[in-house]
Design a protein around this motif. Structure first.
Motif, mmCIF file in Angstrom:
data_model
loop_
_atom_site.group_PDB
_atom_site.id
_atom_site.type_symbol
_atom_site.label_atom_id
_atom_site.label_comp_id
_atom_site.label_asym_id
_atom_site.label_seq_id
_atom_site.Cartn_x
_atom_site.Cartn_y
_atom_site.Cartn_z
ATOM 1 N N GLY A 1 -29.445 -50.494 -21.828
ATOM 2 C CA GLY A 1 -28.041 -50.130 -21.861
ATOM 3 C C GLY A 1 -27.183 -51.167 -21.177
ATOM 4 O O GLY A 1 -26.093 -51.488 -21.632
ATOM 5 N N ALA A 2 -27.668 -51.707 -20.079
ATOM 6 C CA ALA A 2 -26.934 -52.755 -19.362
ATOM 7 C C ALA A 2 -26.801 -53.989 -20.249
ATOM 8 O O ALA A 2 -25.737 -54.617 -20.287
ATOM 9 N N GLY A 3 -27.845 -54.317 -20.964
ATOM 10 C CA GLY A 3 -27.787 -55.456 -21.889
ATOM 11 C C GLY A 3 -26.788 -55.213 -23.002
ATOM 12 O O GLY A 3 -26.025 -56.111 -23.378
ATOM 13 N N ALA A 4 -26.785 -54.000 -23.517
ATOM 14 C CA ALA A 4 -25.839 -53.651 -24.576
ATOM 15 C C ALA A 4 -24.403 -53.714 -24.061
ATOM 16 O O ALA A 4 -23.505 -54.195 -24.763
ATOM 17 N N MET A 5 -24.201 -53.243 -22.849
ATOM 18 C CA MET A 5 -22.859 -53.290 -22.251
ATOM 19 C C MET A 5 -22.412 -54.734 -22.032
ATOM 20 O O MET A 5 -21.263 -55.071 -22.267
ATOM 21 N N ARG A 6 -23.351 -55.574 -21.591
ATOM 22 C CA ARG A 6 -23.037 -56.995 -21.396
ATOM 23 C C ARG A 6 -22.664 -57.641 -22.727
ATOM 24 O O ARG A 6 -21.676 -58.376 -22.806
ATOM 25 N N ARG A 7 -23.436 -57.352 -23.765
ATOM 26 C CA ARG A 7 -23.130 -57.909 -25.089
ATOM 27 C C ARG A 7 -21.780 -57.414 -25.600
ATOM 28 O O ARG A 7 -21.003 -58.180 -26.174
ATOM 29 N N ALA A 8 -21.482 -56.144 -25.372
ATOM 30 C CA ALA A 8 -20.189 -55.596 -25.787
ATOM 31 C C ALA A 8 -19.056 -56.275 -25.030
ATOM 32 O O ALA A 8 -18.029 -56.629 -25.616
ATOM 33 N N ALA A 9 -19.228 -56.478 -23.736
ATOM 34 C CA ALA A 9 -18.201 -57.142 -22.927
ATOM 35 C C ALA A 9 -17.987 -58.575 -23.396
ATOM 36 O O ALA A 9 -16.842 -59.030 -23.511
ATOM 37 N N ILE A 10 -19.060 -59.276 -23.704
ATOM 38 C CA ILE A 10 -18.952 -60.652 -24.201
ATOM 39 C C ILE A 10 -18.224 -60.670 -25.541
ATOM 40 O O ILE A 10 -17.347 -61.509 -25.767
ATOM 41 N N ALA A 11 -18.560 -59.738 -26.415
ATOM 42 C CA ALA A 11 -17.901 -59.666 -27.728
ATOM 43 C C ALA A 11 -16.407 -59.411 -27.573
ATOM 44 O O ALA A 11 -15.583 -60.031 -28.258
ATOM 45 N N LEU B 1 -20.902 -44.651 -24.216
ATOM 46 C CA LEU B 1 -19.808 -44.487 -25.176
ATOM 47 C C LEU B 1 -18.459 -44.706 -24.491
ATOM 48 O O LEU B 1 -17.603 -45.426 -25.008
ATOM 49 N N LEU B 2 -18.287 -44.109 -23.323
ATOM 50 C CA LEU B 2 -17.022 -44.229 -22.605
ATOM 51 C C LEU B 2 -16.766 -45.665 -22.150
ATOM 52 O O LEU B 2 -15.707 -46.237 -22.423
ATOM 53 N N ARG B 3 -17.752 -46.259 -21.491
ATOM 54 C CA ARG B 3 -17.551 -47.598 -20.924
ATOM 55 C C ARG B 3 -17.625 -48.722 -21.966
ATOM 56 O O ARG B 3 -16.921 -49.720 -21.837
ATOM 57 N N GLY B 4 -18.488 -48.555 -22.948
ATOM 58 C CA GLY B 4 -18.711 -49.643 -23.902
ATOM 59 C C GLY B 4 -17.793 -49.639 -25.105
ATOM 60 O O GLY B 4 -17.559 -50.679 -25.712
ATOM 61 N N ILE B 5 -17.247 -48.472 -25.455
ATOM 62 C CA ILE B 5 -16.418 -48.389 -26.660
ATOM 63 C C ILE B 5 -15.042 -47.813 -26.356
ATOM 64 O O ILE B 5 -14.016 -48.451 -26.630
ATOM 65 N N ILE B 6 -15.005 -46.602 -25.817
ATOM 66 C CA ILE B 6 -13.730 -45.891 -25.708
ATOM 67 C C ILE B 6 -12.760 -46.603 -24.758
ATOM 68 O O ILE B 6 -11.595 -46.824 -25.124
ATOM 69 N N ASN B 7 -13.194 -46.954 -23.552
ATOM 70 C CA ASN B 7 -12.284 -47.604 -22.598
ATOM 71 C C ASN B 7 -11.753 -48.942 -23.111
ATOM 72 O O ASN B 7 -10.534 -49.153 -23.115
#
Length: 183
Positions: free
Chosen positions: A15-25, A93-99
């Protein structure tokens, strides 16, 4: 118990990796938007509108899905594997997409309101009020995610079913205001 902890840690690390990738994107996306603005300010308006619509779509997808997760989470036994899975899903969902989607929606939406309409028009004021309402629901859901994460939810699944309808109603109002511009 050890297997469960290992599985939980693996899920958290992925999940941390996915969040990092989302933040980079998101950062890349915003840098490209800034470059579009800097090198073609006259052509930026349609790009800003496209970015705004993409962000709104992402925000709404999350706002429609999160309360549904809370419906199911409310029925899950506290401390169960199912409850822990819901906590992880809700947080991601909240941190990676909605916010991020809400922030991008507001930034580009306010810029469009200023650049395209000079913040003029009754329909625009009503739309901004409806988006403020949607943002309030967002805040309420974020607080609920925190309570669920701490096993402090006291609301029944029926409550979350009702809350699940509010973003839909606000979305209908917002779309009608934008497309019809009734006043």
């Amino acid at each position: 118990m050890t297997d469960r902890n290992t599985t939980s840690r693996k899920a958290d690390s992925s999940g941390a990796g996915a969040m990092r990738r989302a933040a980079i994107a998101i950062v890349i996306f915003l840098v490209l938007a800034a470059l579009l603005f800097l090198f073609g300010p006259d052509d930026f308006y349609p790009w800003a509108k496209a970015i705004h619509v993409i962000a709104v779509t992402s925000w709404m997808a999350g706002m429609l899905y999160l309360p549904r997760l809370l419906v199911y989470h409310a029925d899950a036994e506290k401390g169960s594997v199912q409850s822990e899975t819901f906590k992880l899903m809700e947080r991601r969902l909240l941190r990676g997409i909605i916010n991020p989607a809400m922030i991008i929606t507001w930034v580009f939406g306010l810029w469009l309101a200023w650049k395209g309409f000079g913040f003029q028009g009754g329909w625009l004021h009503a739309k901004i009020a409806a988006v403020l309402g949607l943002s309030a629901v967002h805040g309420y859901l974020a607080g609920a995610v925190r309570k669920f994460a701490e096993d402090r939810n006291e609301k029944p699944a029926k409550h979350w079913r009702i809350v699940n309808e509010i973003p839909t109603l606000l979305m209908i109002v917002i779309v009608v205001l934008v497309i019809v511009k009734p006043f």
